[in-house]
Design a protein around this motif. Structure first.
Motif, PDB file in Angstrom:
ATOM      1  N   GLY A  40      41.823  47.069  39.864  1.00 61.66           N
ATOM      2  CA  GLY A  40      40.329  47.486  39.339  1.00 61.66           C
ATOM      3  C   GLY A  40      40.318  48.999  39.830  1.00 61.66           C
ATOM      4  N   GLY A  41      41.309  49.659  40.392  1.00 56.54           N
ATOM      5  CA  GLY A  41      41.318  51.044  40.641  1.00 56.54           C
ATOM      6  C   GLY A  41      40.874  51.545  41.959  1.00 56.54           C
ATOM      7  N   ARG A  42      40.455  50.585  42.756  1.00 54.16           N
ATOM      8  CA  ARG A  42      39.693  50.750  44.289  1.00 54.16           C
ATOM      9  C   ARG A  42      41.252  51.212  44.982  1.00 54.16           C
ATOM     10  N   ASP A  53      39.612  41.233  46.512  1.00 52.92           N
ATOM     11  CA  ASP A  53      38.445  40.618  45.549  1.00 52.92           C
ATOM     12  C   ASP A  53      39.144  39.740  44.234  1.00 52.92           C
ATOM     13  N   THR A  54      40.393  39.922  44.216  1.00 52.29           N
ATOM     14  CA  THR A  54      41.170  39.127  42.965  1.00 52.29           C
ATOM     15  C   THR A  54      42.345  38.349  43.652  1.00 52.29           C
ATOM     16  N   GLY A  55      42.898  38.724  44.691  1.00 57.23           N
ATOM     17  CA  GLY A  55      43.997  38.045  45.067  1.00 57.23           C
ATOM     18  C   GLY A  55      45.412  38.645  44.510  1.00 57.23           C
ATOM     19  N   GLU A  56      45.289  39.521  43.547  1.00 59.62           N
ATOM     20  CA  GLU A  56      46.474  40.270  43.089  1.00 59.62           C
ATOM     21  C   GLU A  56      47.183  41.151  43.811  1.00 59.62           C
ATOM     22  N   ALA A  57      48.588  41.129  43.676  1.00 55.66           N
ATOM     23  CA  ALA A  57      49.305  42.059  44.628  1.00 55.66           C
ATOM     24  C   ALA A  57      48.727  43.544  44.355  1.00 55.66           C
TER      25      ALA A  57
END
Length: 144
Positions: A40-42, A53-57
């Motif tokens: 998301g760019g954070r 927020d998403t659990g993505e690596a």
């Protein structure tokens, strides 16, 4: 008669830091701060291996500034033996320039009023660095 004994309970362990935390610690050794960019760019500093927020690596490491703004602070008028400084100091949450999260560390500000939210601070590096969070000796107000 009562019997008393003094003993210390410890849980020593070793942890493999992996590519994300390892890159962060290696950056500290080289006097640079790396954060992890989420999909998301954070930019997370200190970096996390997964987006909270998403659990993505998170795999994209980016350099952020070595100065930033105090968001929260807590004055410590009487440091304890294990604290990072041997004189009064502030614990601060600093949002480094280019980061979207805050880093907790000590600030050698001299007074509580010199480390309030909104204060610009910069990293004071240790002379000898080893790739540990303690490579940041502390923060100090800019211009000091």
């Amino acid at each position: 008669t009562p019997v008393a004994a003094t003993w210390t309970l410890e849980f020593p362990f070793r942890r493999s830091v992996g590519p994300v935390i390892g890159a962060f610690l290696g950056g500290l050794r080289d006097q640079q701060v790396l954060g992890a960019r989420t999909a998301g760019g954070r930019v997370l500093v200190p970096p996390l291996e997964y987006d909270p927020d998403t659990g993505e690596a998170t795999t994209d490491m980016v350099e952020v500034g070595t100065a930033g703004v105090v968001e929260h602070s807590a004055w410590t008028p009487e440091p304890l033996r294990h604290h990072p400084l041997d004189r009064p100091f502030a614990w601060v949450l600093v949002r480094l320039d280019g980061a979207d999260t805050t880093l907790l560390h000590a600030c050698d500000s001299g007074s509580a009023a010199a480390a309030v939210p909104g204060t610009r601070v910069r990293i004071r590096w240790r002379d000898e660095r080893e790739g540990k969070i303690t490579d940041i000796e502390c923060f100090e107000p800019e211009g000091s």
